[in-house]
Write an enzyme that holds these catalytic residues in place. Structure first.
Site, short mmCIF file in Angstrom:
data_model
loop_
_atom_site.label_atom_id
_atom_site.label_comp_id
_atom_site.label_asym_id
_atom_site.label_seq_id
_atom_site.Cartn_x
_atom_site.Cartn_y
_atom_site.Cartn_z
N ARG A 176 0.85 -1.21 0.00
CA ARG A 176 0.00 0.00 0.00
C ARG A 176 0.87 1.25 0.00
NH1 ARG A 176 -1.01 0.46 6.44
NH2 ARG A 176 0.73 -0.87 6.89
N ARG B 154 15.21 -2.49 4.36
CA ARG B 154 14.93 -3.17 5.63
C ARG B 154 15.75 -4.45 5.70
NH1 ARG B 154 9.16 -1.69 5.65
NH2 ARG B 154 8.97 -0.15 4.00
N ASP C 115 10.88 -6.90 8.64
CA ASP C 115 10.52 -5.97 7.55
C ASP C 115 10.33 -4.56 8.09
OD1 ASP C 115 8.27 -7.48 8.72
OD2 ASP C 115 7.03 -6.08 7.59
N ASP D 33 7.88 2.38 10.56
CA ASP D 33 6.60 1.69 10.71
C ASP D 33 5.95 1.98 12.05
OD1 ASP D 33 4.37 0.01 10.63
OD2 ASP D 33 5.33 -1.18 9.08
P1 AMP Z 1 2.95 -3.46 8.26
O1 AMP Z 1 1.98 -4.03 9.25
O2 AMP Z 1 2.68 -2.04 7.93
O3 AMP Z 1 4.36 -3.70 8.61
O4 AMP Z 1 2.64 -4.24 6.89
C1 AMP Z 1 2.96 -5.58 6.68
C2 AMP Z 1 2.68 -5.95 5.25
O5 AMP Z 1 1.27 -5.88 4.95
C3 AMP Z 1 3.35 -5.07 4.21
O6 AMP Z 1 3.72 -5.88 3.12
C4 AMP Z 1 2.25 -4.11 3.81
O7 AMP Z 1 2.45 -3.55 2.54
C5 AMP Z 1 1.03 -5.02 3.85
N1 AMP Z 1 -0.22 -4.26 4.08
C6 AMP Z 1 -0.63 -3.70 5.23
N2 AMP Z 1 -1.82 -3.09 5.06
C7 AMP Z 1 -2.17 -3.23 3.77
C8 AMP Z 1 -3.29 -2.80 2.97
N3 AMP Z 1 -4.30 -2.10 3.47
N4 AMP Z 1 -3.29 -3.15 1.67
C9 AMP Z 1 -2.29 -3.88 1.13
N5 AMP Z 1 -1.22 -4.31 1.82
C10 AMP Z 1 -1.14 -3.99 3.12
MG MG Z 2 5.86 -2.54 7.71
#
Ligand code: AMP
Ligand code: MG
Length: 478
Positions: A91, A181, A246, A256
Protein backbone atom coordinates in the site's frame (compact mmCIF):
# COMPACT_ATOMS: atom_id res chain seq x y z
CA UNK A 1 5.46 28.43 -11.60
CA UNK A 2 5.01 24.67 -12.10
CA UNK A 3 6.16 22.12 -9.54
CA UNK A 4 9.64 20.99 -10.51
CA UNK A 5 11.47 18.39 -8.52
CA UNK A 6 15.04 17.29 -9.18
CA UNK A 7 14.57 13.57 -8.69
CA UNK A 8 17.59 11.26 -8.73
CA UNK A 9 16.18 7.76 -8.37
CA UNK A 10 18.99 5.39 -7.44
CA UNK A 11 16.74 2.55 -6.29
CA UNK A 12 14.90 2.57 -9.63
CA UNK A 13 18.26 1.88 -11.31
CA UNK A 14 18.63 -1.43 -9.45
CA UNK A 15 17.65 -4.65 -11.30
CA UNK A 16 13.97 -5.10 -12.20
CA UNK A 17 13.39 -7.88 -9.68
CA UNK A 18 13.90 -5.41 -6.82
CA UNK A 19 10.48 -3.81 -7.34
CA UNK A 20 7.36 -3.44 -9.45
CA UNK A 21 7.07 -0.22 -11.40
CA UNK A 22 3.60 1.28 -11.20
CA UNK A 23 1.91 4.56 -10.47
CA UNK A 24 -0.22 5.22 -7.39
CA UNK A 25 -3.98 4.81 -7.83
CA UNK A 26 -5.69 8.21 -8.02
CA UNK A 27 -8.13 9.23 -5.29
CA UNK A 28 -11.49 10.99 -5.62
CA UNK A 29 -11.03 14.32 -3.86
CA UNK A 30 -7.61 14.97 -2.36
CA UNK A 31 -7.40 17.65 0.26
CA UNK A 32 -4.32 18.61 2.24
CA UNK A 33 -4.64 18.00 5.99
CA UNK A 34 -1.17 19.19 6.93
CA UNK A 35 2.09 19.99 5.21
CA UNK A 36 5.41 19.88 7.06
CA UNK A 37 6.80 23.21 5.85
CA UNK A 38 10.16 22.90 7.58
CA UNK A 39 10.78 19.45 6.11
CA UNK A 40 9.58 20.56 2.68
CA UNK A 41 12.12 23.38 2.73
CA UNK A 42 14.86 21.06 3.90
CA UNK A 43 14.12 18.90 0.87
CA UNK A 44 14.43 21.94 -1.38
CA UNK A 45 10.69 22.11 -2.13
CA UNK A 46 8.66 25.31 -2.20
CA UNK A 47 5.94 24.77 0.45
CA UNK A 48 3.65 27.18 -1.40
CA UNK A 49 3.83 25.06 -4.54
CA UNK A 50 3.28 21.86 -2.55
CA UNK A 51 0.08 23.37 -1.15
CA UNK A 52 -1.12 24.17 -4.66
CA UNK A 53 -3.11 21.88 -6.95
CA UNK A 54 -0.05 20.27 -8.50
CA UNK A 55 1.58 19.70 -5.12
CA UNK A 56 -1.51 18.08 -3.63
CA UNK A 57 -1.88 15.98 -6.78
CA UNK A 58 1.61 14.60 -6.15
CA UNK A 59 1.15 14.14 -2.39
CA UNK A 60 -2.08 12.19 -2.93
CA UNK A 61 -0.68 10.11 -5.79
CA UNK A 62 -3.11 11.58 -8.34
CA UNK A 63 -0.43 12.87 -10.69
CA UNK A 64 3.27 12.15 -10.76
CA UNK A 65 5.54 15.11 -11.50
CA UNK A 66 8.11 14.71 -14.23
CA UNK A 67 11.14 12.75 -13.07
CA UNK A 68 9.17 10.59 -10.62
CA UNK A 69 9.60 6.85 -11.19
CA UNK A 70 6.98 5.33 -8.90
CA UNK A 71 7.56 1.77 -7.75
CA UNK A 72 6.60 -0.69 -5.04
CA UNK A 73 9.61 -2.28 -3.33
CA UNK A 74 9.93 -6.03 -2.87
CA UNK A 75 10.83 -7.36 0.57
CA UNK A 76 10.30 -10.38 2.79
CA UNK A 77 10.28 -10.60 6.57
CA UNK A 78 9.86 -12.43 9.82
CA UNK A 79 6.56 -11.38 11.34
CA UNK A 80 6.37 -12.35 15.02
CA UNK A 81 9.10 -14.90 14.34
CA UNK A 82 7.38 -16.55 11.36
CA UNK A 83 9.03 -16.10 7.96
CA UNK A 84 7.04 -14.68 5.03
CA UNK A 85 9.10 -14.92 1.81
CA UNK A 86 7.16 -12.17 0.08
CA UNK A 87 5.72 -9.05 1.68
CA UNK A 88 6.66 -5.88 -0.19
CA UNK A 89 4.97 -2.48 -0.45
CA UNK A 90 1.33 -3.49 -0.54
CA UNK A 91 0.00 0.00 0.00
CA UNK A 92 2.97 2.25 -0.65
CA UNK A 93 4.78 3.71 -3.62
CA UNK A 94 8.29 5.09 -3.62
CA UNK A 95 7.87 8.01 -6.00
CA UNK A 96 11.50 9.00 -6.14
CA UNK A 97 14.59 10.28 -4.36
CA UNK A 98 15.91 13.78 -3.93
CA UNK A 99 19.09 15.23 -2.49
CA UNK A 100 18.18 17.57 0.36
CA UNK A 101 19.72 20.91 1.30
CA UNK A 102 22.36 19.15 3.40
CA UNK A 103 23.30 16.89 0.52
CA UNK A 104 21.54 13.83 1.95
CA UNK A 105 19.63 11.41 -0.26
CA UNK A 106 15.98 11.15 0.75
CA UNK A 107 13.18 8.82 -0.36
CA UNK A 108 9.75 10.31 -0.96
CA UNK A 109 7.19 7.58 -0.42
CA UNK A 110 3.40 7.62 -0.41
CA UNK A 111 1.59 5.28 1.97
CA UNK A 112 -2.06 4.40 1.42
CA UNK A 113 -1.59 5.11 -2.27
CA UNK A 114 -3.33 2.06 -3.74
CA UNK A 115 -2.88 -1.57 -4.64
CA UNK A 116 0.37 -3.07 -5.93
CA UNK A 117 1.49 -6.58 -6.92
CA UNK A 118 2.41 -7.00 -3.21
CA UNK A 119 -1.03 -6.16 -1.81
CA UNK A 120 -2.16 -9.76 -1.26
CA UNK A 121 -5.71 -9.42 0.18
CA UNK A 122 -5.27 -5.79 1.21
CA UNK A 123 -6.98 -2.80 -0.37
CA UNK A 124 -3.80 -0.72 -0.68
CA UNK A 125 -5.36 2.07 1.35
CA UNK A 126 -5.00 3.67 4.76
CA UNK A 127 -7.56 5.43 6.88
CA UNK A 128 -7.01 8.76 8.51
CA UNK A 129 -6.27 7.23 11.96
CA UNK A 130 -2.95 5.51 11.23
CA UNK A 131 -1.92 8.31 8.88
CA UNK A 132 -2.32 11.00 11.54
CA UNK A 133 -0.81 8.71 14.15
CA UNK A 134 2.32 8.15 12.06
CA UNK A 135 2.51 11.87 11.27
CA UNK A 136 2.33 12.80 14.95
CA UNK A 137 4.57 10.11 16.38
CA UNK A 138 7.28 10.18 13.72
CA UNK A 139 7.56 13.97 13.90
CA UNK A 140 7.57 13.81 17.71
CA UNK A 141 10.39 11.27 17.56
CA UNK A 142 12.34 13.60 15.29
CA UNK A 143 11.85 16.50 17.70
CA UNK A 144 12.99 14.22 20.54
CA UNK A 145 16.21 13.60 18.61
CA UNK A 146 15.53 9.97 17.66
CA UNK A 147 16.50 8.72 14.18
CA UNK A 148 13.23 8.21 12.32
CA UNK A 149 11.38 8.39 9.05
CA UNK A 150 9.61 11.75 8.70
CA UNK A 151 6.17 12.93 7.70
CA UNK A 152 6.02 15.42 4.83
CA UNK A 153 2.25 15.62 4.43
CA UNK A 154 -1.09 14.02 5.22
CA UNK A 155 -3.83 14.26 2.60
CA UNK A 156 -7.42 13.11 2.92
CA UNK A 157 -8.69 11.24 -0.12
CA UNK A 158 -12.40 11.98 -0.09
CA UNK A 159 -12.93 8.22 -0.23
CA UNK A 160 -14.07 5.72 2.37
CA UNK A 161 -11.99 2.79 3.51
CA UNK A 162 -13.63 -0.32 4.96
CA UNK A 163 -12.14 -1.38 8.27
CA UNK A 164 -14.21 -2.25 11.36
CA UNK A 165 -16.58 0.26 9.85
CA UNK A 166 -16.44 2.89 7.13
CA UNK A 167 -13.48 5.22 7.78
CA UNK A 168 -12.27 8.32 5.93
CA UNK A 169 -9.26 7.52 3.72
CA UNK A 170 -5.91 9.33 3.77
CA UNK A 171 -2.43 9.20 2.25
CA UNK A 172 0.79 9.89 4.13
CA UNK A 173 3.82 11.29 2.31
CA UNK A 174 6.80 9.83 4.14
CA UNK A 175 10.47 10.80 3.88
CA UNK A 176 13.32 8.47 4.84
CA UNK A 177 17.04 8.03 4.26
CA UNK A 178 15.95 4.86 2.42
CA UNK A 179 13.32 2.16 2.77
CA UNK A 180 15.84 -0.68 2.93
CA UNK A 181 14.93 -3.17 5.63
CA UNK A 182 16.42 -6.38 6.98
CA UNK A 183 13.50 -7.94 5.09
CA UNK A 184 14.78 -6.49 1.81
CA UNK A 185 17.96 -8.55 2.20
CA UNK A 186 15.89 -11.58 3.21
CA UNK A 187 13.86 -11.31 0.01
CA UNK A 188 16.95 -12.08 -2.09
CA UNK A 189 18.69 -14.40 0.37
CA UNK A 190 15.73 -16.77 0.65
CA UNK A 191 15.66 -17.02 -3.16
CA UNK A 192 19.38 -17.83 -3.08
CA UNK A 193 19.80 -14.82 -5.31
CA UNK A 194 23.35 -14.00 -4.24
CA UNK A 195 23.77 -11.45 -7.03
CA UNK A 196 20.66 -9.71 -5.69
CA UNK A 197 22.10 -9.63 -2.17
CA UNK A 198 25.38 -8.33 -3.57
CA UNK A 199 23.69 -5.54 -5.53
CA UNK A 200 21.58 -4.55 -2.54
CA UNK A 201 24.65 -4.56 -0.32
CA UNK A 202 26.55 -2.28 -2.71
CA UNK A 203 23.57 0.07 -2.89
CA UNK A 204 23.22 0.07 0.91
CA UNK A 205 26.88 0.77 1.53
CA UNK A 206 26.99 3.60 -1.00
CA UNK A 207 23.91 5.11 0.51
CA UNK A 208 24.25 4.60 4.26
CA UNK A 209 27.79 3.54 5.08
CA UNK A 210 30.22 4.89 2.48
CA UNK A 211 33.13 4.25 4.89
CA UNK A 212 32.29 0.54 5.15
CA UNK A 213 34.27 -2.11 3.28
CA UNK A 214 32.60 -5.49 2.84
CA UNK A 215 29.76 -7.57 4.21
CA UNK A 216 31.12 -8.16 7.72
CA UNK A 217 31.82 -4.46 8.22
CA UNK A 218 28.26 -3.73 7.05
CA UNK A 219 26.86 -6.10 9.69
CA UNK A 220 28.96 -4.37 12.33
CA UNK A 221 27.76 -0.94 11.23
CA UNK A 222 24.08 -1.91 11.27
CA UNK A 223 24.48 -3.60 14.67
CA UNK A 224 25.93 -0.37 16.07
CA UNK A 225 23.17 1.92 14.76
CA UNK A 226 20.41 -0.45 15.86
CA UNK A 227 21.89 -0.69 19.37
CA UNK A 228 21.94 3.09 19.66
CA UNK A 229 18.42 3.36 18.27
CA UNK A 230 16.89 0.87 20.70
CA UNK A 231 18.68 2.57 23.62
CA UNK A 232 17.02 5.84 22.59
CA UNK A 233 13.61 4.13 22.54
CA UNK A 234 14.22 2.72 26.01
CA UNK A 235 15.16 6.15 27.31
CA UNK A 236 11.82 7.55 26.20
CA UNK A 237 9.60 4.66 27.25
CA UNK A 238 8.85 3.97 23.60
CA UNK A 239 7.50 0.59 22.55
CA UNK A 240 7.72 -0.02 18.82
CA UNK A 241 5.17 -2.81 18.98
CA UNK A 242 5.93 -4.59 15.71
CA UNK A 243 9.68 -5.16 15.50
CA UNK A 244 9.42 -7.56 12.58
CA UNK A 245 12.43 -7.82 10.28
CA UNK A 246 10.52 -5.97 7.55
CA UNK A 247 10.21 -3.07 9.98
CA UNK A 248 13.92 -3.03 10.88
CA UNK A 249 15.63 -0.23 8.99
CA UNK A 250 19.14 -0.76 7.68
CA UNK A 251 20.10 2.86 8.27
CA UNK A 252 18.94 2.77 11.91
CA UNK A 253 15.78 4.85 11.61
CA UNK A 254 12.61 4.10 13.48
CA UNK A 255 10.19 2.89 10.80
CA UNK A 256 6.60 1.69 10.71
CA UNK A 257 4.48 3.45 13.28
CA UNK A 258 1.67 0.94 13.57
CA UNK A 259 0.77 -0.09 17.09
CA UNK A 260 3.67 1.76 18.71
CA UNK A 261 3.13 3.63 21.96
CA UNK A 262 4.87 5.60 24.67
CA UNK A 263 4.28 4.18 28.14
CA UNK A 264 2.47 6.28 30.67
CA UNK A 265 2.86 4.20 33.86
CA UNK A 266 6.23 2.46 33.82
CA UNK A 267 6.46 -1.29 33.77
CA UNK A 268 9.13 -3.20 31.82
CA UNK A 269 6.66 -5.83 30.61
CA UNK A 270 4.32 -3.30 29.02
CA UNK A 271 2.76 -4.30 25.69
CA UNK A 272 0.18 -2.29 23.78
CA UNK A 273 -0.30 -4.03 20.45
CA UNK A 274 -3.54 -5.98 20.27
CA UNK A 275 -1.90 -8.64 18.10
CA UNK A 276 1.14 -9.14 20.35
CA UNK A 277 -0.52 -11.84 22.45
CA UNK A 278 2.63 -13.24 24.02
CA UNK A 279 4.42 -9.98 24.64
CA UNK A 280 7.17 -10.74 22.13
CA UNK A 281 7.67 -7.01 21.55
CA UNK A 282 7.24 -5.84 25.16
CA UNK A 283 9.29 -2.81 26.26
CA UNK A 284 12.02 -4.78 28.02
CA UNK A 285 12.32 -7.34 25.19
CA UNK A 286 13.24 -4.77 22.55
CA UNK A 287 17.04 -5.11 22.78
CA UNK A 288 16.85 -8.92 22.53
CA UNK A 289 14.50 -8.70 19.58
CA UNK A 290 16.85 -6.30 17.84
CA UNK A 291 19.62 -8.89 18.24
CA UNK A 292 17.35 -11.57 16.78
CA UNK A 293 16.55 -9.33 13.80
CA UNK A 294 20.22 -8.51 13.28
CA UNK A 295 21.04 -12.23 13.31
CA UNK A 296 18.60 -12.62 10.41
CA UNK A 297 20.38 -9.79 8.62
CA UNK A 298 23.81 -11.33 9.16
CA UNK A 299 22.49 -14.68 7.92
CA UNK A 300 21.57 -13.09 4.58
CA UNK A 301 25.16 -11.89 4.14
CA UNK A 302 26.95 -15.13 5.13
CA UNK A 303 27.95 -16.09 1.56
CA UNK A 304 29.51 -12.64 1.13
CA UNK A 305 31.34 -12.72 4.46
CA UNK A 306 33.53 -15.75 3.81
CA UNK A 307 33.63 -18.62 1.29
CA UNK A 308 34.21 -20.92 4.22
CA UNK A 309 30.79 -21.28 5.79
CA UNK A 310 31.99 -22.03 9.33
CA UNK A 311 34.29 -19.04 9.28
CA UNK A 312 31.45 -16.85 7.97
CA UNK A 313 29.10 -18.01 10.74
CA UNK A 314 31.71 -17.45 13.40
CA UNK A 315 32.54 -13.92 12.23
CA UNK A 316 28.88 -12.97 11.78
CA UNK A 317 27.93 -14.33 15.19
CA UNK A 318 30.66 -12.31 16.87
CA UNK A 319 29.57 -9.17 15.01
CA UNK A 320 25.94 -9.62 16.11
CA UNK A 321 26.99 -10.31 19.69
CA UNK A 322 28.78 -6.96 19.74
CA UNK A 323 25.28 -5.55 20.06
CA UNK A 324 25.39 -6.15 23.82
CA UNK A 325 28.40 -3.89 24.37
CA UNK A 326 27.10 -1.15 22.09
CA UNK A 327 23.69 -1.32 23.70
CA UNK A 328 24.92 -1.32 27.29
CA UNK A 329 27.12 1.68 26.61
CA UNK A 330 24.32 3.55 24.84
CA UNK A 331 21.79 2.68 27.53
CA UNK A 332 24.09 3.94 30.30
CA UNK A 333 24.81 7.10 28.35
CA UNK A 334 21.09 7.67 27.85
CA UNK A 335 20.03 7.11 31.45
CA UNK A 336 23.01 8.90 32.98
CA UNK A 337 21.95 11.94 31.02
CA UNK A 338 18.36 11.49 32.19
CA UNK A 339 19.56 11.64 35.81
CA UNK A 340 21.73 14.66 35.02
CA UNK A 341 25.00 12.79 35.54
CA UNK A 342 27.82 14.37 33.59
CA UNK A 343 30.49 11.98 34.85
CA UNK A 344 30.61 8.18 35.10
CA UNK A 345 30.82 6.14 38.30
CA UNK A 346 30.65 2.40 38.84
CA UNK A 347 27.46 2.60 40.86
CA UNK A 348 25.50 4.48 38.18
CA UNK A 349 23.77 1.45 36.73
CA UNK A 350 22.50 0.43 40.17
CA UNK A 351 21.31 3.97 40.82
CA UNK A 352 19.36 4.05 37.53
CA UNK A 353 17.92 0.59 38.09
CA UNK A 354 16.94 1.58 41.62
CA UNK A 355 14.76 4.38 40.29
CA UNK A 356 13.25 2.19 37.57
CA UNK A 357 12.42 -0.54 40.10
CA UNK A 358 10.59 1.94 42.32
CA UNK A 359 8.75 3.37 39.31
CA UNK A 360 7.67 -0.11 38.25
CA UNK A 361 6.48 -0.99 41.76
CA UNK A 362 4.24 2.03 41.89
CA UNK A 363 3.37 2.45 38.22
CA UNK A 364 4.88 5.93 38.25
CA UNK A 365 4.46 7.85 35.01
CA UNK A 366 7.70 7.42 33.02
CA UNK A 367 7.81 10.86 31.42
CA UNK A 368 6.62 12.82 34.48
CA UNK A 369 9.11 11.10 36.76
CA UNK A 370 12.16 11.95 34.66
CA UNK A 371 10.96 15.43 33.74
CA UNK A 372 10.23 15.98 37.41
CA UNK A 373 13.91 15.50 38.24
CA UNK A 374 14.46 18.86 36.56
CA UNK A 375 12.06 20.81 38.78
CA UNK A 376 11.73 18.85 42.00
CA UNK A 377 8.31 17.38 41.16
CA UNK A 378 9.38 13.80 40.43
CA UNK A 379 8.08 12.58 43.80
CA UNK A 380 4.57 13.65 42.76
CA UNK A 381 4.58 10.84 40.18
CA UNK A 382 4.64 8.29 43.03
CA UNK A 383 1.58 7.19 44.98
CA UNK A 384 3.85 6.54 48.00
CA UNK A 385 6.58 9.18 47.55
CA UNK A 386 8.72 7.94 50.46
CA UNK A 387 10.14 5.27 48.17
CA UNK A 388 11.23 7.99 45.77
CA UNK A 389 12.60 10.16 48.59
CA UNK A 390 14.84 7.33 49.77
CA UNK A 391 16.23 6.93 46.25
CA UNK A 392 16.57 10.71 45.85
CA UNK A 393 18.93 10.87 48.82
CA UNK A 394 21.39 8.60 46.97
CA UNK A 395 20.88 10.54 43.75
CA UNK A 396 21.51 13.87 45.50
CA UNK A 397 24.65 12.49 47.11
CA UNK A 398 25.82 11.25 43.70
CA UNK A 399 25.20 14.64 42.08
CA UNK A 400 26.90 16.42 44.98
CA UNK A 401 30.11 14.71 43.89
CA UNK A 402 29.95 16.58 40.57
CA UNK A 403 28.42 20.01 41.14
CA UNK A 404 25.05 19.42 42.78
CA UNK A 405 21.41 18.95 41.81
CA UNK A 406 20.75 22.60 40.96
CA UNK A 407 23.52 22.62 38.34
CA UNK A 408 22.17 19.43 36.82
CA UNK A 409 18.57 20.55 36.48
CA UNK A 410 18.93 22.57 33.27
CA UNK A 411 20.70 19.62 31.65
CA UNK A 412 17.97 17.26 32.79
CA UNK A 413 15.25 19.40 31.19
CA UNK A 414 17.12 19.23 27.88
CA UNK A 415 16.93 15.45 27.67
CA UNK A 416 13.76 14.51 29.56
CA UNK A 417 10.78 15.77 27.57
CA UNK A 418 7.76 17.49 29.04
CA UNK A 419 5.68 16.29 26.10
CA UNK A 420 5.46 12.92 24.39
CA UNK A 421 2.65 11.67 22.15
CA UNK A 422 0.49 10.15 24.82
CA UNK A 423 -1.87 7.48 23.64
CA UNK A 424 -5.03 9.00 24.99
CA UNK A 425 -4.18 12.31 23.31
CA UNK A 426 -3.45 10.59 20.00
CA UNK A 427 -6.79 8.80 20.18
CA UNK A 428 -8.62 12.00 21.04
CA UNK A 429 -7.01 13.80 18.09
CA UNK A 430 -7.87 10.96 15.72
CA UNK A 431 -11.44 10.74 17.00
CA UNK A 432 -11.92 14.45 16.40
CA UNK A 433 -10.37 14.19 12.91
CA UNK A 434 -12.76 11.40 11.94
CA UNK A 435 -15.63 13.75 12.74
CA UNK A 436 -13.99 16.48 10.65
CA UNK A 437 -12.26 18.51 13.38
CA UNK A 438 -8.51 18.62 12.76
CA UNK A 439 -7.77 21.29 15.39
CA UNK A 440 -6.65 18.83 18.14
CA UNK A 441 -4.32 17.11 15.62
CA UNK A 442 -2.73 20.42 14.62
CA UNK A 443 -2.38 21.50 18.24
CA UNK A 444 -0.64 18.22 19.15
CA UNK A 445 1.71 18.57 16.17
CA UNK A 446 2.68 22.08 17.24
CA UNK A 447 3.24 21.20 20.90
CA UNK A 448 5.17 18.00 20.14
CA UNK A 449 7.52 19.92 17.86
CA UNK A 450 9.01 21.52 21.04
CA UNK A 451 8.96 18.63 23.50
CA UNK A 452 11.62 19.94 25.88
CA UNK A 453 10.01 23.35 26.45
CA UNK A 454 7.55 23.90 29.25
CA UNK A 455 4.46 25.11 27.47
CA UNK A 456 2.20 26.07 30.36
CA UNK A 457 -0.79 26.79 28.11
CA UNK A 458 -0.64 23.18 26.94
CA UNK A 459 -0.02 21.56 30.32
CA UNK A 460 -3.04 19.29 29.71
CA UNK A 461 -1.12 17.58 26.88
CA UNK A 462 1.81 16.83 29.20
CA UNK A 463 -0.33 15.25 31.89
CA UNK A 464 -0.65 11.49 32.33
CA UNK A 465 -4.08 10.05 31.54
CA UNK A 466 -6.64 10.60 34.28
CA UNK A 467 -8.72 7.82 35.80
CA UNK A 468 -10.49 5.98 32.99
CA UNK A 469 -8.52 7.83 30.28
CA UNK A 470 -5.59 5.43 29.92
CA UNK A 471 -5.38 3.58 26.60
CA UNK A 472 -4.12 0.02 27.08
CA UNK A 473 -4.33 -1.35 23.56
CA UNK A 474 -3.21 -0.15 20.17
CA UNK A 475 -3.92 -1.56 16.73
CA UNK A 476 -1.96 -1.99 13.53
CA UNK A 477 -4.81 -0.13 11.88
CA UNK A 478 -3.82 -1.10 8.37
P1 AMP B 1 2.95 -3.46 8.26
O1 AMP B 1 1.98 -4.03 9.25
O2 AMP B 1 2.68 -2.04 7.93
O3 AMP B 1 4.36 -3.70 8.61
O4 AMP B 1 2.64 -4.24 6.89
C1 AMP B 1 2.96 -5.58 6.68
C2 AMP B 1 2.68 -5.95 5.25
O5 AMP B 1 1.27 -5.88 4.95
C3 AMP B 1 3.35 -5.07 4.21
O6 AMP B 1 3.72 -5.88 3.12
C4 AMP B 1 2.25 -4.11 3.81
O7 AMP B 1 2.45 -3.55 2.54
C5 AMP B 1 1.03 -5.02 3.85
N1 AMP B 1 -0.22 -4.26 4.08
C6 AMP B 1 -0.63 -3.70 5.23
N2 AMP B 1 -1.82 -3.09 5.06
C7 AMP B 1 -2.17 -3.23 3.77
C8 AMP B 1 -3.29 -2.80 2.97
N3 AMP B 1 -4.30 -2.10 3.47
N4 AMP B 1 -3.29 -3.15 1.67
C9 AMP B 1 -2.29 -3.88 1.13
N5 AMP B 1 -1.22 -4.31 1.82
C10 AMP B 1 -1.14 -3.99 3.12
MG1 MG C 1 5.86 -2.54 7.71
Amino acid sequence: MPLQIAFDNSYARLPDRFFARLAPEPVAAPSLIRLNDALAEQLGFDPGLLRGAEGVAMLSGNRMPSGAEPLAQAYAGHQFGGFVPQLGDGRAHLIGEVIDRQGRRRDIQLKGSGRTPFSRMGDGRAWVGPVLREYLVSEAMHALGVPTTRALAAVSTGEWVMREGRMPGAVLARVASSHIRVGTFQFFAVRQDIEGVRALMAHTIARHYPEVDGALALVRAVVAVQARLVARWMGLGFIHGVMNTDNTHIGGETIDYGPCAFMDAYHPETVFSSIDQFGRYAYANQPQIAVWNLAQFATCLLPLIDDDQDAAVEAATAAVHDFADHYQAAWLHEFRAKLGLATAEDGDRALIEGLLARMAEQGADFTRTFRGLADGTARDAFAAPEAFDAWARDWTARLDREGGVAAAQARIAQVNPAFIPRNHQLEAAIGAAVSGDFAPFHRLCDVLARPFEDQPRHADLGAPPGPGEAVRQTFCGT
